[in-house]
Design a protein around this motif. Structure first.
Motif, PDB file in Angstrom:
ATOM      1  N   ASN A   1      50.035   7.696   6.861  1.00 27.76           N
ATOM      2  CA  ASN A   1      49.091   8.677   7.405  1.00 27.76           C
ATOM      3  C   ASN A   1      47.646   8.256   7.143  1.00 27.76           C
ATOM      4  N   TRP A   2      47.363   7.752   5.941  1.00 28.11           N
ATOM      5  CA  TRP A   2      46.016   7.297   5.620  1.00 28.11           C
ATOM      6  C   TRP A   2      45.626   6.099   6.479  1.00 28.11           C
TER       7      TRP A   2
ATOM      8  N   LEU B   1      42.300   4.187  10.995  1.00 28.81           N
ATOM      9  CA  LEU B   1      42.113   3.571  12.307  1.00 28.81           C
ATOM     10  C   LEU B   1      41.405   4.522  13.261  1.00 28.81           C
ATOM     11  N   LEU B   2      41.755   5.804  13.190  1.00 29.88           N
ATOM     12  CA  LEU B   2      41.098   6.804  14.040  1.00 29.88           C
ATOM     13  C   LEU B   2      39.620   6.930  13.687  1.00 29.88           C
ATOM     14  N   VAL B   3      39.314   6.986  12.391  1.00 33.79           N
ATOM     15  CA  VAL B   3      37.930   7.121  11.940  1.00 33.79           C
ATOM     16  C   VAL B   3      37.113   5.901  12.359  1.00 33.79           C
ATOM     17  N   GLU B   4      37.706   4.715  12.260  1.00 31.84           N
ATOM     18  CA  GLU B   4      36.997   3.482  12.611  1.00 31.84           C
ATOM     19  C   GLU B   4      36.999   3.243  14.118  1.00 31.84           C
TER      20      GLU B   4
ATOM     21  N   HIS C   1      42.509   3.587  20.467  1.00 29.58           N
ATOM     22  CA  HIS C   1      41.891   4.002  21.711  1.00 29.58           C
ATOM     23  C   HIS C   1      42.962   4.061  22.796  1.00 29.58           C
ATOM     24  N   ALA C   2      42.562   4.367  24.002  1.00 32.48           N
ATOM     25  CA  ALA C   2      43.518   4.545  25.096  1.00 32.48           C
ATOM     26  C   ALA C   2      44.344   3.291  25.350  1.00 32.48           C
ATOM     27  N   GLY C   3      43.825   2.132  25.011  1.00 29.81           N
ATOM     28  CA  GLY C   3      44.555   0.885  25.226  1.00 29.81           C
ATOM     29  C   GLY C   3      45.663   0.626  24.226  1.00 29.81           C
ATOM     30  N   VAL C   4      45.715   1.395  23.146  1.00 33.38           N
ATOM     31  CA  VAL C   4      46.769   1.226  22.144  1.00 33.38           C
ATOM     32  C   VAL C   4      47.988   2.032  22.598  1.00 33.38           C
ATOM     33  N   LEU C   5      49.065   1.325  22.909  1.00 40.09           N
ATOM     34  CA  LEU C   5      50.275   1.975  23.396  1.00 40.09           C
ATOM     35  C   LEU C   5      51.147   2.483  22.256  1.00 40.09           C
ATOM     36  N   TYR C   6      51.114   1.790  21.108  1.00 36.52           N
ATOM     37  CA  TYR C   6      51.899   2.213  19.948  1.00 36.52           C
ATOM     38  C   TYR C   6      51.309   1.600  18.698  1.00 36.52           C
ATOM     39  N   GLU C   7      51.296   2.367  17.625  1.00 31.85           N
ATOM     40  CA  GLU C   7      50.898   1.885  16.297  1.00 31.85           C
ATOM     41  C   GLU C   7      51.765   2.608  15.287  1.00 31.85           C
ATOM     42  N   GLY C   8      52.517   1.882  14.505  1.00 32.26           N
ATOM     43  CA  GLY C   8      53.318   2.513  13.474  1.00 32.26           C
ATOM     44  C   GLY C   8      54.528   1.701  13.067  1.00 32.26           C
ATOM     45  N   ASN C   9      55.496   2.395  12.510  1.00 32.73           N
ATOM     46  CA  ASN C   9      56.710   1.773  11.989  1.00 32.73           C
ATOM     47  C   ASN C   9      57.466   1.066  13.096  1.00 32.73           C
ATOM     48  N   LEU C  10      57.892  -0.139  12.820  1.00 29.80           N
ATOM     49  CA  LEU C  10      58.606  -0.957  13.795  1.00 29.80           C
ATOM     50  C   LEU C  10      59.873  -0.279  14.300  1.00 29.80           C
TER      51      LEU C  10
END
Length: 94
Positions: free
Chosen positions: A39-40, A45-48, A52-61
């Motif tokens: 979560n942190w 990443l959101l704060v920095e 953005h809209a171009g990111v389709l997925y970020e997280g656990n594989l």
């Protein structure tokens, strides 16, 4: 944020010819055994403004549903331990 939250073992690939265009796929290791750490990381990443809209997925594989077959084929080429993935539309070069 604590240093243990930083991504390690980053490996990147370019995936071409998808319906979304060319993608940049980044595999990395993150302490995902601790949900608060994930979560942190995502909040950072959101704060920095890195999500953005171009990111389709970020997280656990294991939770990824974006082009799963192609992603797991790329994962076979990664020689280090990773447990997260970031899939984003590749920026067009001029």
């Amino acid at each position: 944020m604590d240093n243990q939250l930083n991504a390690k073992n980053v490996v990147q690939f370019r995936l071409t010819g998808t319906p979304k265009g060319n993608l940049l796929v980044s595999f990395y290791q993150l302490d995902v055994f601790n949900q608060q750490a994930v979560n942190w990381h995502i909040a950072g990443l959101l704060v920095e403004n890195k999500l953005h809209a171009g990111v389709l997925y970020e997280g656990n594989l294991s939770n990824n549903t974006v082009y799963p077959t192609a992603i797991y084929n790329l994962l076979d080429r990664v020689g280090v331990y990773v447990n997260c993935v970031r899939i984003e539309q590749a920026k067009k070069s001029n």
